[in-house]
Every structure is written in structure tokens, then in C-alpha cells.
Enzyme design. Structure first.
Site, PDB file in Angstrom:
ATOM      1  N   GLY A  63       0.958  -1.513  -0.028  1.00 38.01           N
ATOM      2  CA  GLY A  63       0.006   0.006  -0.182  1.00 38.01           C
ATOM      3  C   GLY A  63       0.870   1.186  -0.047  1.00 38.01           C
ATOM      4  N   CYS A  64       0.440   2.251  -0.470  1.00 35.25           N
ATOM      5  CA  CYS A  64       1.211   3.460  -0.603  1.00 35.25           C
ATOM      6  C   CYS A  64       1.289   4.120   0.803  1.00 35.25           C
ATOM      7  CB  CYS A  64       0.210   4.762  -1.515  1.00 35.25           C
ATOM      8  SG  CYS A  64      -1.391   4.977  -0.795  1.00 35.25           S
ATOM      9  N   TYR A  65       0.442   4.288   1.583  1.00 37.81           N
ATOM     10  CA  TYR A  65       0.688   4.937   3.174  1.00 37.81           C
ATOM     11  C   TYR A  65       1.956   3.744   3.458  1.00 37.81           C
ATOM     12  CZ  TYR A  65      -3.226   7.954   3.188  1.00 37.81           C
ATOM     13  OH  TYR A  65      -4.292   8.913   3.230  1.00 37.81           O
ATOM     14  N   VAL A  66       1.679   2.456   3.330  1.00 35.93           N
ATOM     15  CA  VAL A  66       2.400   1.456   4.060  1.00 35.93           C
ATOM     16  C   VAL A  66       3.907   1.568   3.505  1.00 35.93           C
ATOM     17  CG1 VAL A  66       2.967  -0.974   4.486  1.00 35.93           C
ATOM     18  CG2 VAL A  66       0.545   0.135   4.167  1.00 35.93           C
TER      19      VAL A  66
END
Lengths: 365, 365, 365, 365
Positions: free
Chosen positions: B156-159
């Protein structure tokens, strides 16, 4: 109406906070005359600098930019929107001549604690005595003292958002005050009108950045407010960020509950939403405040919903399995974070209705 | 060149991640043919949906949107950019037919931990066996396993931003892992192409808001990565916010040091900047990483500086008098946070130079 | 490859056009070394001024900002991105020493017409002889002369968009050239990097404005190009506007057809779309141009679709009941409108493929 | 005050124009009660849809969204902010029951010319008789008729900006009316609240585009107004564009002077600025208009300077060597272009001061 309307003066009328003061006071029903000054543009007309005001002075001013001295002499109440360290002299004059002064710089934000001011702002006080006349102008903390004050230190924009986010919890003594994290995000107008690379459209548009980690001057002011509210020394980790929008501050605040409160929350109905009792505490604390809206469950603070208004929206969450409080607050940095709050203070000082001239409804878009 | 170029396929080519994959792969020197599919626009041409591609297919595709089955049959490597829970069947097919699959949804982000996936995504696995073939595609954590993997779960991007911000400190075991705060800010493209009130210009322009407090699906994925990295169960408080810009994520991460490390820092030169040794640790950890830039002292992460590139910029601060680590990381959510990272994984899986086709230099403005 | 790669120099590398030249040339396969200079930042490193370049010099430069003289001495081809009136001296040096120079200012945009330059730019020529060596660098007009030129005057950004919008119609002699209206809209990067009130975020964000009516310096350049193309004196009414976005120009151009062409259009199939034959004329004219896309019917030019690329998109309409031509063109003011076009000229001058290093695909969002 | 305050109703209160009406009327001193309806959200509370209104109903409404019938029954004056073709029935009811109706759709913008309405809006009139009661609600054209009207057709946003830009010149009969070019630019709120690809942040942010060339429905309305004003059939070429900002319209209008007026201008002082007499004509024409500001020489219209206000700013230029008039006008499309103008009409219909509740001062930033 039987009473006399007042004459207001703005020193530093061509900065952003000054221009917002002009806009608010032009429509304020208790202000009959407005005097404006500007060092940079003395002798010119305010409508040349800010053409939005063109034809809209409503007979309260002709827009001519006077000297600071002319303003202090003619006005009943003086607003100073100046770089830090300059307002003292005008405050001294106002106190001596029975006028009132509301300062939007940091000069009167630290009470009698000259040391902290000096550490962070690198200036000495020139008129120490006048600080004894000053009150910190956050109505939600100091309403009664404001009413009788002669000099007001209007709070910082980030500071207002952080303090309102923490006040009820600190007063209720449910937080571990060792370390509170304040992660704040501000629109570009916070950096003022002077053009710099940092506030140029191509440098800050379509971009989000962090700045001033560990060194922003609003940190000691937040810490001071929180310490006063809690009666204990509060450790604040404050990080400001820059958002590609003109106006608005959002502060996301994280604090650990006291062991006792964690236990109390854990003892509630299993399955119940632990945010409810804390939101209730906030709602109750602010129930008579005209400009603080504790949002109902499910509504997320959004800077758009308070833009161009004097409201501060707050939402409360319990996170980390009941161990932490997370509060998100939002306000318009130029209104509740600066000029609107200054007028709210003026209203209190003169016994006008506190919301007079400030009931702007935030536009939906 | 002696080797054979590859045929790539994209299922879900008309979503934002899909369109970015198309853009990157059209210029990738090792991709000779591109097959694209879309459920919503099957039978139409990609250049009708995205006129930016008009005339620019470089002979790799005619732009016709095929069915997913046509893509899986014709391609050597399949990228799936689909809603969660759909990629499994294509992964199963690819494994059985000796093809490779890189999935940009959450389906393969949790290894063999079906329970966590089910809790957060409300779906069962239909092809449990295929998960044994999958590797979590964060090259900075799993480079070697990625090289030989047949199925990749792209992070994921935030991740990605949070994990890269924490990895060196967790590996060095200098953090109290009880509670780590991840305060993230994302541009609007993260919400995808489908028009909603939340991503309409008038609703999110000139506005900053918080959402998904305590309920965002990237929280368990961050926690999982951090727990794997540290070997301990890490508590993550994750708060996403929406920024009025198309692209970019900034994550501001706060973690308390272990008692031992606090003491060690305190034992250093008094007066010295305590950030230095921690920055050195980060710089060292990432010294061979092609896409992570640990910034020199004084530079503040800014999403603009990585926009339209595969780089992640990181800055490290020691705050709270030496008790806490604060890390700020930034990346382009659609590139290093999605499609660029997927191509980086493809490069590793095929033994191409890791940076091939990904050396976009972020524009200054 | 058997041939020798070139050494390129940029004088004025820290302005916006200069920084874009750096970005493009760093990835250009025929440039092996890059020299950069800056008056404002001499002796500092380019990556300090533009942190986006941090670590990304690819061995072509160490980023040190040299003097202009050092650049002209070391480079084979020199790009000058300077205020108007300064490039002449470097052009003179380059011509004398057998180097090539591409100037992004207005100095070489008026051929031998010193009078017009002087009227609009208020400067005399210091090196009149060197102007005889110069060619106006719009490849779609002057490709063959550019190939052998030693000095190039790179066109203005508005000018490129307007000229490409009018060229086919002027060449086909179907326009009344008495009055052509060019209504142009530009992103803020057009005003350069220097911070001013006009380009500060709070002054130009969320705002659209007109400027320079009847007085913008691109007016005589557009008129000159149109007059050359048509062989007649063309009257141009040019109005620039400022759009709250970083990049992109859209020009909406209105011209009356000649009486003969109005009649010809009227004589076509009644009921048929009169735009078709004119669009066909444009399509035919530009059919071999690598960077001009005449859009199919129904597609409306959008600056986003050419952003960060060297393409110019054009759409053609017949309006006013068949009496007028309306053309809308869009390009990225910093690429096709400045630095990309400069590199396109370099490619032509060196016999490189014209599109080398310029095939950026515009991102969809 | 001796007179009775009024009850206002809004049908379609959850669209953007409706929400702006709510915001304006909540603070209007002559409105004591507000009824709101919404087909999409009937039975819900307006503050759920628009949280900006939370707690700010000032006792005028409880925010409950009623049915349209409930609103028409209870209100004295009804505002309809609905898709085209629906308001007629409510107008019919209002006329029959002695109420007033102000419609913000196109239903009553064409007087008795059903044919033009039908051509452009593809609908028949259901209540032809009620159109005889209607007046076109542009106060600067029809102030006296508005005062006694029972049904108002509130003008289109583009139309208001274009008509105000042309009115004085058409009335003075100094324009060649064969072809007038109206090049307009609008913020995204003009497309309404319904999310579409066209108004999503990532599709229209950082992008400028043209749309509706030759087919926008405001073209016949502009032509009609101009024809009425000039007494002749006026040819309008109208091109709308989309600007990446929420609010604001700028119209740049180009018209050729009559031969006589060209001669007259040419006969003036050679060397004198030919804009002066035309600007004077405009200034004189609008001298008593409370909401039109003809700007002094040197000030360029900027949408920011009228944002969130009911003002229209106009600047006048003579270009093309004295042959053409260029006028630039700007207004807030949601206020003077929609809801503010509707309230201005209400004020006229009720004999309230025309500026009552509309004296918002545009913020400087």
C-alpha cells in the site's frame, strides 16, 4: 442605540492579519470609524494595495494609510499586527492614555515570563511594566480577565487550534502530560504577505512539506497554555506542516491517558465505543462557547467547514485500544487563529455581545 | 541485445494505478508488447479514456481494451490493479501456466495470515494455495525473495512511506514498539478515479481533512511490516489525512526510543545534535538503495521533490529532549507507492537492472 | 555507438527554464557532460537550490554552479536562459569559437528586425553581426534552417501555442488577416522563479486574472510569425491571463475566414459539420510533426493532457455560422514552450533523432 | 421595525446554488424563517449534508429537509434551484396563491420565446401562461420590472458576466453587432455538486480546458440580452473554459466598434489613451449600481477580488489601434452569478434596500 460607537485603529493594516481586521471591522456594527496605518505603504490608499476593498469602505475610513502615531492618537482601541517586538511602545502609550490595545504578535503571549520570550524571539522587553497590564487573549481560557484587560496578547494560530484541542482533557486531568504530540498542518497564508520562495505558487502548490521541526515558536506557547491548564509542566512535541491551500489549520493531537483513566475506560461496557465518554466531556466543557463546535460522532474535521469563519471544529477519538486520546481540531488561521479572535477580544473588552460582527457562516465550498 | 524482451499485461488499466503502469511500461526498454484490459471500458480504446496517451503507444499496443482473460493468456507478466479480492484467480492461473503476477490490491499483502485479511477486507480467500507462492513486494525489505517470486503483493502507498520511515530504527532495535504514531497525509489520487463527493474539486480543494481514524486498512499492513522488521508485536496508531493536491504522501512518524538508546544518546557530546547518529544509522542502512534518499541535515521532506518519480525522501529528527524519534518520509503515492514499485518488482523478478525504466527525475515545479 | 556524445552547458541554470533544461539533459542519451552556471548562486551546488536533483546527476555533472565563462569555454553547445539582452555576448563567443548557442530569451526572436526588438524590449543590440547567424527556433516553421544554424532564438511560450494554432490556416491563406484574436491562459511558472506578489500562492491561488492587455511582449512575436507565414501583415490582438496552476498554456484563437473560404464552406453539404474540412487541413499539415497532435473530433484540448511533455494539442472549430475559425491549442509552457523545444532544436542542430530525450508521456493526472 | 419579516423557501437546497442561498438568507435581516427541501435528501437534515452549517441555523430553520410542496405552502417567497424544466409548476402555484417565486434555472430566462428555450433545452413549456408573469432578473437591465414581478428568471452565471460587460457599449450603440466574441473562464463550482469525472480533483486540478464550443446553453441567453439591449440581432461567439478554482468567472469580450465610433476615437487627442472615453462611458452608465465596480485605469480584473461577494468588476480597453473594444468582467459565479443575484431580486421585489444582506466584502486572499 443609546451607547457610543467606537473608533478602531489598525497598525500594520497591509499585512494579511491587518487586511482581515479591516474586512471584519468595516462591517462591525459597533465600529463607526477606522484608522489604518502601514509602514510600507504610508501615504497610499489601502484600496490600491488591496483592490478587493475598492468602493467598500462604508464611510468608516477613506482608506488613506496614516502613520502609527496618527492611529494611536485617534483611535479608542488599537490593533497592532506587526513583526514581533514592536507593539510594546504602542501598548505603553495606550495604557497611559486610557486606550485599549490588542496585539497580534507574540509580544504579550507569555505573561510575565520574559525569559521564554527572549529565548524564542531573541529580543528584550523595552517596557516591562506594560506586561503587567496584559492578558492572554484566548476567550475560552481567560474570558473574565479579558473583559477588564487594557492590553491583550492575541494567541498564535497553531496555538489556538492545539490549546482548544487539549483544554477539556487537561482540565479533567485525564492525560499523561509527559509527552503530547501536536502534528499541525497550515495553509500558506500563515507565512504572511511578503513573497518568498516558500510561499510562491510553483514552490508550494501541489506539494506538502514539513518545516520547523523542534524549532517553531508556537511550541513554547502551546506548552505554556497546556501547563497553565493542567497545573503541571507539559511536554509538547510540535511539528508544523505546509498545505497547498490559502487558509486553514488542522491539528492532530495525540496524548496518552493517565493509568487511572485507561482503567476507567476499560471498565466501561465492553463493546461500547470508548470515544463516547470523552466526546461527552468535551461537549460539556464547550457547551456555552459560541465559537467551538464539538462535532457529533461520525463527522471528521475539515478545514473547509470553518473557512472564512470564527469557528473551531473539534472531533475526539479514543485510539490504541483505549490508551490514547486523539483530537483533531480545525480553524481558519486568519480568523479564529488571528483577526477574528482579536475582534472577539474587542467585543469582550467593550461589553459588546461576544459574537457581534463575527457570525460569518462558513461557505460550503 | 541478446535476451528476449517481455510481454506485459495490465488488468484494470483504466484505474489510476493502471494508467500509471501503462505510462511507465510504454517507455520501459524491456517491454516489447503491452496488453490492457478494463471491465468498465472493454472494447473501447485506452486513448479515448485517457487522451494523454493519444498517438503515444509506441507500437507496443493499439490501445484496445481486452478482456482480463485475453490479457492473462497473452502476457508473460500480469499486473492486476483491481478492487481487493479479485486478483487471486488470475494469480492461480499465472502460477499454473508459468507466468508471473504482480498484484496492486491488498490480496497478497498479508502472507499466509488470512485472518487479518479477512478481518479488515471482509473477504475469504478462494485460492489459499496460491498465497504460498506470494512475496510481499517491498524491495527494501524482501529483495531476494522478490527475485524468485511468482506472485507479488505490491504494498500500500501509506504503508510504503511508513515502513521505509521506520525500517532502519526497528532493525536497529532502538524503538519502544508499544506505540508508534503514523500521521500521514495523502493527495487525492489515492482515492482512485471513480468520482465521489470526497474527491470532487469543490469539496477537497482549498481544504484539509482527516479521515479513517482507527479504521484505515493500511494500519494492519503497517503493523505487520513493523512487527516482522522488529521481531516484536508493534502497536501502530495510524491517521490518514487528505491534502488538496493530486499526488504525494508525507508520513510523519513519532516513536519513543528504548530506555537504553535514550541513555546512549544522552551520553554523547553535550551540545551535539542528537539527530546526527540516528541520521547516520538511516544513511547507512539505505546506502545501497537506489530509490531511497536520506536527506542531509537541514533539508525538509517535500512531496514536490519526489513527485512523478520512484524516490522516497526521508529526514530524521531526535525530539522531546532526546526521548523520541521523529521521521518524515515522502513519496509519490502513484509511483513508489504503487505502479513504480510494481515495475521495480518486475525488474527484480526478471533480473533487469532494478532502476530500468524508473529513473524519472522529479521536476522542480 | 560510433559517434561522439556532446558536452552541454546551461547559463542561467537556476531559473525555471534552466532547471527544466537540466532535468531533460540529465537523461538525454547524447549528452555526456553538463556544465551549469548561475549568477545568483555561483559556487553553490544546484542540488541545494533544487533538492529534487539530489543524488540524480548521473555522473554528468557534480552540480557545482560555475561562471558563465567557464560554461561557454567547456561546452560544445550552450543554452542561455537569461534575462533579455544578455545572451548576445555569449552567442558572439560561440560563433567565433565554432560552438552552438540556443537562447531562451527574446534576443534572437526577431531576426534582423532590431527596431521591433528595441521598441518592445528597450535595448539596443551590442553584436549586430551575430544576429545574421541566428535562426528562429520553431521547428514546425524553420526545421531546415535550424539544422544548420549556429545560433537559435527559441520562441516564447505563448508564441509557440499561438503560432502552431494558426500556421496551417495562414499557409492555406483562408483567413482574413486584418484582426486575429489570441486569448491565452498561462500557468504561474511562466512568471519565473523570482517570488513576487503576483506569483505568491495566496495572491494567485483560487483566482483567475487578466494582465498585460495590449502591452505583452509576445504580441509582436506572434504578429511577426503570422506575417511571415501568411506573407501579409497580420493584426494580432493578444490577451494573456493567469491561471492558478503551475504549468500549461491554452490559447483560444479567433479569426474570420476570407470571403472566398466562407463561400466555399457554405457550398459544402448542408448539414455537414463545417469543422471537418478545416480539421483535415490541419491534420494534413501536421501529419509528420512528432510533437503536434491535432485532436480527433469531440476531444477538447486540456492542458493536463500535455503537461510535462513536449506535445502541443490542437483542436479546430468552425463557428459563427461558418464565418470564423476558432482554434484551441495547449502545451506545457516550460517544455514545448521553452526547454523541451530548445532540446528539440539541439537535436536538429546535431542531427540526432528529433524526439531524442523528449518522449515524455504526459501523466494522466 | 414596523414591517413584517418574511418566510423564505428553497426548493433544491442541497445543490450548490441552494446551499449558497441558505447561507445568505440565514443572515438576511428581513428573513425570519427558512424552509428547505431536497428530493435527494428528503427527511434528512441539511447540516448532515453540509456540516459547515452545523449549529448555525440561527433559529430560522431546524435544517429538516421537507418536500417541495411543504416549502411552497409555507413560504412567502420561493427560490427554485432545480434542473431545467421543473420550476414552472411551482411558479404556477405561487402565482395562483399570491406568493413570489425566483427561479435559478433557465425556465424563465427567455421571456415568451418558447422556441429558443425548446431548441436549447429540449423541453416544452407546461404552463405557458405563467411565463407572462415572469421578468428576467438582471437588476442592471430590468430593475423596475423586477420590483413588481411575481416570477423571476434569474440569469445564468456566464450570462451575467457577459451582459454586464457589454451593456453600456450596446446601449451607446458603439459596437458592430455582427460578431461579438465572449471568451469565458469559470471555476469548477459551475458544474454543480454532482461528482463527475469532469469535476473530480485529479481531472481538473492543475489543468485548464475548453468545453462546449458552439454548444453551450448560455450562448442564446447572452445573444438575447445583447439583442434586447441594442435593439438589433447580435451575433455571439461564446467559448467557456474550466479553471482549476472553485469559484469565479472571468469573461474577456471582444467587439469591433462601429465605423463612426472608430472615427470618433481617432479624432481625439493623438497620443491620448483611447480607453479613457470608453471607460468614462462605462463608469457613467454604472454610477448608481451598487454591485458593479468599473475599475480605475491600471487595475486588472481578478476573480479573487470579488470572490464570496455580490460585486462584478469590469475593466475596459481599446485595442487593435482603436478599432476594437475589449472588456474584462469578473464575478463570483455562485453569488452575483446565481444566489446573490437571486436575493438582490428578492430585495427589489419586497422593497427592501437592494443591498440588504448582500454586503459581503470579498476577502483579500
Amino acid at each position: 442605540m443609546g451607547h457610543t460607537m467606537i473608533k478602531a485603529g489598525i497598525i500594520g493594516a497591509t499585512g494579511y492579519a491587518g487586511a482581515e481586521l479591516v474586512r471584519i471591522l468595516l462591517l462591525h456594527p459597533e465600529v463607526e470609524t477606522l484608522f489604518v496605518s502601514s509602514v510600507s505603504f504610508e501615504g497610499r490608499n489601502l484600496a490600491d494595495i488591496y483592490p478587493n476593498f475598492c468602493c467598500l469602505f462604508h464611510g468608516k475610513t477613506d482608506g488613506m494609510l496614516l502613520t502609527a502615531d496618527q492611529v494611536t492618537e485617534r483611535a479608542d482601541v488599537v490593533f497592532t499586527a506587526l513583526p514581533h517586538g514592536i507593539a510594546e511602545q504602542y501598548a505603553d502609550f495606550c495604557v497611559k492614555t486610557g486606550k485599549k490595545l490588542i496585539d497580534l504578535s507574540a509580544d504579550f503571549r507569555f505573561g510575565l515570563d520574559e525569559a521564554t520570550f527572549k529565548t524564542w524571539y531573541k529580543k528584550d522587553w523595552q517596557f516591562p511594566a506594560v506586561h503587567r497590564e496584559s492578558v492572554y487573549g484566548l476567550p475560552e481560557m481567560n474570558r473574565d480577565q479579558i473583559r477588564t484587560a487594557r492590553v491583550i496578547g492575541n494567541p498564535g494560530c497553531y496555538v489556538t487550534s492545539a490549546t482548544l484541542a487539549l483544554l477539556p482533557a487537561l482540565k479533567a486531568d485525564i492525560l499523561d502530560t509527559d509527552t503530547i504530540i501536536v502534528d499541525s498542518k497550515s495553509g500558506v497564508s500563515g507565512s504572511g504577505r511578503k513573497p518568498t520562495e516558500a510561499n510562491s505558487f510553483c514552490e508550494c502548490g501541489e506539494s506538502f512539506s514539513v518545516y520547523g521541526v523542534g524549532s517553531h515558536r508556537h511550541q513554547p506557547e502551546i506548552a505554556r497554555n497546556c501547563s497553565i491548564a493542567s497545573g503541571r509542566n507539559v511536554g509538547i512535541v510540535f511539528t508544523p506542516h505546509l498545505v497547498p491551500q490559502s487558509r486553514g489549520i488542522v491539528s492532530t493531537v495525540y496524548a496518552r491517558f493517565t493509568a487511572g483513566y485507561i482503567q476507567k475506560l476499560a471498565g466501561g461496557d465492553s463493546g461500547a465505543d470508548m470515544s463516547v465518554p470523552v466526546r461527552e466531556l468535551y461537549r460539556n466543557w464547550y457547551k456555552d462557547e459560541p465559537f467551538v463546535r464539538v462535532l457529533p460522532e461520525g463527522l471528521q474535521p475539515t478545514s473547509r467547514n470553518v473557512r472564512f469563519s470564527n469557528y473551531c471544529d473539534i472531533q475526539v477519538y479514543v485510539v490504541n485500544g483505549g490508551k490514547m486520546l486523539e483530537v483533531v481540531s480545525t480553524l481558519d488561521n486568519m480568523i479564529k487563529g488571528a483577526s477574528g479572535q482579536a475582534v472577539q477580544n474587542m467585543n469582550l473588552m467593550y461589553g459588546f455581545p461576544e459574537t457581534e460582527g463575527l457570525e460569518f457562516i462558513p461557505p460550503a465550498f
